[in-house]
Design a protein around this motif. Structure first.
Motif, PDB file in Angstrom:
ATOM      1  N   SER A 120       5.567   3.758 -11.070  1.00  9.22           N
ATOM      2  CA  SER A 120       5.835   3.644  -9.793  1.00  9.22           C
ATOM      3  C   SER A 120       4.872   3.167  -8.979  1.00  9.22           C
ATOM      4  O   SER A 120       4.634   3.001  -7.610  1.00  9.22           O
ATOM      5  CB  SER A 120       6.539   4.956  -9.104  1.00  9.22           C
ATOM      6  N   LEU A 121       3.473   3.079  -9.667  1.00 11.61           N
ATOM      7  CA  LEU A 121       2.321   2.396  -9.083  1.00 11.61           C
ATOM      8  C   LEU A 121       1.891   1.485 -10.038  1.00 11.61           C
ATOM      9  O   LEU A 121       1.824   1.677 -11.239  1.00 11.61           O
ATOM     10  CB  LEU A 121       1.295   3.428  -8.714  1.00 11.61           C
ATOM     11  N   ASP A 122       1.490   0.218  -9.537  1.00 12.70           N
ATOM     12  CA  ASP A 122       0.768  -0.791 -10.486  1.00 12.70           C
ATOM     13  C   ASP A 122      -0.803  -0.640 -10.391  1.00 12.70           C
ATOM     14  O   ASP A 122      -1.520  -0.765 -11.441  1.00 12.70           O
ATOM     15  CB  ASP A 122       0.895  -2.204  -9.635  1.00 12.70           C
ATOM     16  N   ALA A 123      -1.477   0.435  -9.401  1.00 11.54           N
ATOM     17  CA  ALA A 123      -2.854   0.422  -9.362  1.00 11.54           C
ATOM     18  C   ALA A 123      -2.919   1.537  -8.375  1.00 11.54           C
ATOM     19  O   ALA A 123      -2.012   1.815  -7.599  1.00 11.54           O
ATOM     20  CB  ALA A 123      -3.754  -0.938  -8.826  1.00 11.54           C
ATOM     21  N   ALA A 124      -4.275   2.219  -8.584  1.00 10.49           N
ATOM     22  CA  ALA A 124      -4.646   3.373  -7.518  1.00 10.49           C
ATOM     23  C   ALA A 124      -5.958   3.462  -7.318  1.00 10.49           C
ATOM     24  O   ALA A 124      -6.812   3.323  -8.350  1.00 10.49           O
ATOM     25  CB  ALA A 124      -3.986   4.572  -7.896  1.00 10.49           C
ATOM     26  N   PHE A 125      -6.647   3.656  -6.315  1.00  8.38           N
ATOM     27  CA  PHE A 125      -7.896   3.909  -6.107  1.00  8.38           C
ATOM     28  C   PHE A 125      -7.792   5.392  -6.085  1.00  8.38           C
ATOM     29  O   PHE A 125      -7.376   6.366  -5.773  1.00  8.38           O
ATOM     30  CB  PHE A 125      -8.307   3.667  -4.514  1.00  8.38           C
ATOM     31  N   VAL A 126      -9.207   5.943  -7.140  1.00  5.86           N
ATOM     32  CA  VAL A 126      -9.352   7.383  -7.456  1.00  5.86           C
ATOM     33  C   VAL A 126     -10.869   7.543  -7.169  1.00  5.86           C
ATOM     34  O   VAL A 126     -11.571   6.561  -7.106  1.00  5.86           O
ATOM     35  CB  VAL A 126      -9.004   7.439  -8.668  1.00  5.86           C
ATOM     36  N   GLY A 127     -11.103   8.910  -7.078  1.00  5.12           N
ATOM     37  CA  GLY A 127     -12.538   9.432  -6.811  1.00  5.12           C
ATOM     38  C   GLY A 127     -13.057   9.926  -7.865  1.00  5.12           C
ATOM     39  O   GLY A 127     -12.690   9.999  -9.098  1.00  5.12           O
ATOM     40  N   SER A 128     -14.137  10.670  -7.411  1.00  2.00           N
ATOM     41  CA  SER A 128     -15.011  11.219  -8.714  1.00  2.00           C
ATOM     42  C   SER A 128     -14.938  12.641  -8.931  1.00  2.00           C
ATOM     43  O   SER A 128     -15.739  13.322  -9.638  1.00  2.00           O
ATOM     44  CB  SER A 128     -16.628  11.278  -7.943  1.00  2.00           C
ATOM     45  N   THR A 129     -13.472  13.158  -9.097  1.00  2.00           N
ATOM     46  CA  THR A 129     -13.120  14.145  -9.626  1.00  2.00           C
ATOM     47  C   THR A 129     -12.801  13.932 -11.122  1.00  2.00           C
ATOM     48  O   THR A 129     -12.613  14.743 -12.164  1.00  2.00           O
ATOM     49  CB  THR A 129     -11.880  14.696  -9.249  1.00  2.00           C
ATOM     50  N   LEU A 130     -12.902  12.566 -11.546  1.00  2.00           N
ATOM     51  CA  LEU A 130     -12.466  12.187 -12.910  1.00  2.00           C
ATOM     52  C   LEU A 130     -13.648  11.024 -13.133  1.00  2.00           C
ATOM     53  O   LEU A 130     -14.477  10.525 -12.264  1.00  2.00           O
ATOM     54  CB  LEU A 130     -11.199  11.710 -13.005  1.00  2.00           C
ATOM     55  N   ALA A 131     -13.843  10.556 -14.323  1.00  2.00           N
ATOM     56  CA  ALA A 131     -14.452   9.699 -15.118  1.00  2.00           C
ATOM     57  C   ALA A 131     -13.860   8.426 -15.263  1.00  2.00           C
ATOM     58  O   ALA A 131     -12.784   8.821 -16.300  1.00  2.00           O
ATOM     59  CB  ALA A 131     -15.446  10.164 -16.421  1.00  2.00           C
ATOM     60  N   PRO A 187       0.909  -1.216  -0.056  1.00  2.00           N
ATOM     61  CA  PRO A 187      -0.153   0.010   0.013  1.00  2.00           C
ATOM     62  C   PRO A 187       0.915   0.965  -0.146  1.00  2.00           C
ATOM     63  O   PRO A 187       1.900   1.314   0.798  1.00  2.00           O
ATOM     64  CB  PRO A 187      -0.926   0.139   1.258  1.00  2.00           C
ATOM     65  N   VAL A 188       0.584   2.144  -0.997  1.00  2.00           N
ATOM     66  CA  VAL A 188       1.217   3.421  -0.908  1.00  2.00           C
ATOM     67  C   VAL A 188       0.458   4.527  -0.434  1.00  2.00           C
ATOM     68  O   VAL A 188      -0.815   4.894  -1.357  1.00  2.00           O
ATOM     69  CB  VAL A 188       1.800   3.735  -2.133  1.00  2.00           C
ATOM     70  N   VAL A 189       0.179   4.950   0.746  1.00  2.00           N
ATOM     71  CA  VAL A 189      -0.853   6.007   1.216  1.00  2.00           C
ATOM     72  C   VAL A 189      -0.664   7.353   0.585  1.00  2.00           C
ATOM     73  O   VAL A 189       0.388   7.894   0.735  1.00  2.00           O
ATOM     74  CB  VAL A 189      -0.650   6.133   2.713  1.00  2.00           C
ATOM     75  N   MET A 190      -1.709   7.769  -0.095  1.00  2.00           N
ATOM     76  CA  MET A 190      -1.687   8.974  -0.846  1.00  2.00           C
ATOM     77  C   MET A 190      -2.661   9.968  -0.422  1.00  2.00           C
ATOM     78  O   MET A 190      -4.001   9.355  -0.438  1.00  2.00           O
ATOM     79  CB  MET A 190      -1.565   8.808  -2.406  1.00  2.00           C
ATOM     80  N   LYS A 191      -2.555  11.014  -0.389  1.00  2.00           N
ATOM     81  CA  LYS A 191      -3.523  12.247  -0.114  1.00  2.00           C
ATOM     82  C   LYS A 191      -4.709  12.364  -1.240  1.00  2.00           C
ATOM     83  O   LYS A 191      -4.168  12.355  -2.358  1.00  2.00           O
ATOM     84  CB  LYS A 191      -3.064  13.416   0.382  1.00  2.00           C
ATOM     85  N   PRO A 192      -5.865  12.347  -1.005  1.00  2.00           N
ATOM     86  CA  PRO A 192      -6.815  12.300  -2.238  1.00  2.00           C
ATOM     87  C   PRO A 192      -6.601  13.970  -2.830  1.00  2.00           C
ATOM     88  O   PRO A 192      -6.202  14.884  -1.957  1.00  2.00           O
ATOM     89  CB  PRO A 192      -8.350  12.158  -1.811  1.00  2.00           C
ATOM     90  N   GLY A 193      -7.292  14.106  -3.988  1.00  2.00           N
ATOM     91  CA  GLY A 193      -7.297  15.457  -4.460  1.00  2.00           C
ATOM     92  C   GLY A 193      -7.933  15.200  -5.850  1.00  2.00           C
ATOM     93  O   GLY A 193      -8.856  14.618  -5.932  1.00  2.00           O
ATOM     94  N   ASP A 194      -7.327  16.156  -6.852  1.00  2.00           N
ATOM     95  CA  ASP A 194      -7.889  15.712  -8.149  1.00  2.00           C
ATOM     96  C   ASP A 194      -7.351  14.341  -8.836  1.00  2.00           C
ATOM     97  O   ASP A 194      -7.635  14.127 -10.052  1.00  2.00           O
ATOM     98  CB  ASP A 194      -7.444  16.926  -9.077  1.00  2.00           C
ATOM     99  N   TYR A 195      -6.489  13.626  -8.072  1.00  2.00           N
ATOM    100  CA  TYR A 195      -5.826  12.330  -8.642  1.00  2.00           C
ATOM    101  C   TYR A 195      -5.103  12.157  -9.682  1.00  2.00           C
ATOM    102  O   TYR A 195      -4.614  11.342 -10.379  1.00  2.00           O
ATOM    103  CB  TYR A 195      -7.088  11.398  -8.833  1.00  2.00           C
ATOM    104  N   GLY A 196      -4.570  13.555  -9.899  1.00  2.00           N
ATOM    105  CA  GLY A 196      -3.485  13.794 -11.237  1.00  2.00           C
ATOM    106  C   GLY A 196      -2.196  12.939 -10.697  1.00  2.00           C
ATOM    107  O   GLY A 196      -1.639  12.432 -11.745  1.00  2.00           O
ATOM    108  N   ARG A 197      -1.807  13.265  -9.727  1.00  2.00           N
ATOM    109  CA  ARG A 197      -0.684  12.546  -9.239  1.00  2.00           C
ATOM    110  C   ARG A 197      -0.606  10.985  -9.141  1.00  2.00           C
ATOM    111  O   ARG A 197       0.282  10.601  -9.684  1.00  2.00           O
ATOM    112  CB  ARG A 197      -0.213  13.013  -7.792  1.00  2.00           C
ATOM    113  N   HIS A 198      -1.971  10.521  -8.850  1.00  2.00           N
ATOM    114  CA  HIS A 198      -2.149   8.949  -9.117  1.00  2.00           C
ATOM    115  C   HIS A 198      -1.808   8.830 -10.570  1.00  2.00           C
ATOM    116  O   HIS A 198      -1.357   7.642 -10.575  1.00  2.00           O
ATOM    117  CB  HIS A 198      -3.368   8.747  -8.338  1.00  2.00           C
ATOM    118  N   ILE A 199      -2.631   9.382 -11.409  1.00  2.00           N
ATOM    119  CA  ILE A 199      -2.588   8.951 -12.890  1.00  2.00           C
ATOM    120  C   ILE A 199      -1.077   9.066 -13.247  1.00  2.00           C
ATOM    121  O   ILE A 199      -0.673   8.193 -14.005  1.00  2.00           O
ATOM    122  CB  ILE A 199      -3.312   9.792 -13.541  1.00  2.00           C
TER     123      ILE A 199
END
Length: 292
Positions: free
Chosen positions: A150-161, A131-143
């Motif tokens: 550097s990530l294989d997968a990520a949970f993202v929220g509804s600022t995006l489709a 697990p890589v704990v990441m602060k939510p936001g617009d999830y641009g950093r996750h993408i």
């Protein structure tokens, strides 16, 4: 006219859509309440407690862990609008064993929900994945981190489709959290220590919220326009598909919830958080509408 602060504790249509519709359609004023919509994403719990809140998930976690008497008076949806995106090499959630997964902090609502979903796919979030704990936001950093590997997968929220984001970035949509874990998770809640559920401002706020829910359900063209306003990167066609897939089928028309879903969800949250004394879901969620 009555006044009340209403706090959202996350970004995206999951938290913002219904309040945005109520504001833009002037339902608050028509119901006789001035609503100050507050960004509480970085507020501590004590500050949020003095407002009405949209974030039922966060409220339930604080009720379960700290006994804070949050009471949910209206439910927008029982399907948390979070998704698990992965690099294209991964075809299933189970296939992420050993992988690096971007995830919300474990004692936040979306983090807790994500961990429950991983467990339901046979993955211990502390031992079977990284697990890589990441602060939510617009999830641009996750993408970006998915794109660079550097990530294989990520949970993202509804600022995006998620489907659009996956297609544009060569990713794969592995799971919609709401398909695997249901919990009444956005709406209107108050901490009864500070705010009475029958306070006239609260009653008016709930009435306006229910009107907005009916609008979201009954006026799809209008709802799509508001979805598009909150996710402006989408085309109108993409916004309509997003609404039809994740909003129209799952947002309530009257603010009511399913008590059996709530009871199972509260038990699952308590188990994930390691809390042995589980509060009664009926004490957290009001089944009957608040009357004005």
């Amino acid at each position: 006219m009555h006044t009340i602060d209403l706090t959202y504790v996350g970004l995206g249509i999951h938290e913002e859509l219904v309040a945005y519709v109520a504001d833009q359609e002037n339902y608050y004023e028509q119901e006789g309440v001035h609503v100050a919509l507050r960004d509480g994403c970085d507020w501590d719990g004590e500050r949020v407690r003095r407002t009405a809140t949209i974030g039922l998930g966060r409220a339930v976690l604080s009720r379960v862990t700290d006994g804070i008497p949050w009471t949910a008076l209206c439910v927008n949806t029982e399907r948390p609008l979070f998704w698990l995106l992965a690099r294209d090499a991964y075809a299933s959630v189970e296939g992420l064993r050993g992988g690096r997964i971007g995830i919300h902090p474990p004692r936040t609502a979306p983090g807790c929900f994500a961990r429950i979903v991983l467990r339901r796919h046979g993955l211990d979030p502390d031992h079977d994945v990284q697990p890589v704990v990441m602060k939510p936001g617009d999830y641009g950093r996750h993408i970006r981190r998915l794109a660079e590997g550097s990530l294989d997968a990520a949970f993202v929220g509804s600022t995006l489709a998620p489907e659009v984001t996956a297609q544009e970035n060569g990713l794969r949509l592995l799971a919609f959290v709401g398909d695997h874990f249901r919990i009444p998770t956005t709406g209107i809640a108050v901490d009864t220590t500070h705010t009475a559920p029958d306070d006239p401002a609260v009653v008016a706020l709930v009435r306006a919220n229910r009107r907005a829910l009916r609008t979201v359900r009954d006026e799809p063209d209008l709802a799509v326009r508001y979805v598009n306003a909150l996710i402006p990167s989408l085309s109108e066609t993409e916004a309509r598909r997003h609404y039809e897939r994740y909003v129209a089928p799952y947002f309530t028309a009257d603010g009511r919830h399913d008590p059996s879903v709530a009871a199972q969800a509260v038990a699952s949250v308590a188990e994930e958080l390691g809390v042995s004394t589980v509060p009664d879901a009926a004490d957290i969620y009001r089944t009957e509408p608040t009357e004005g």
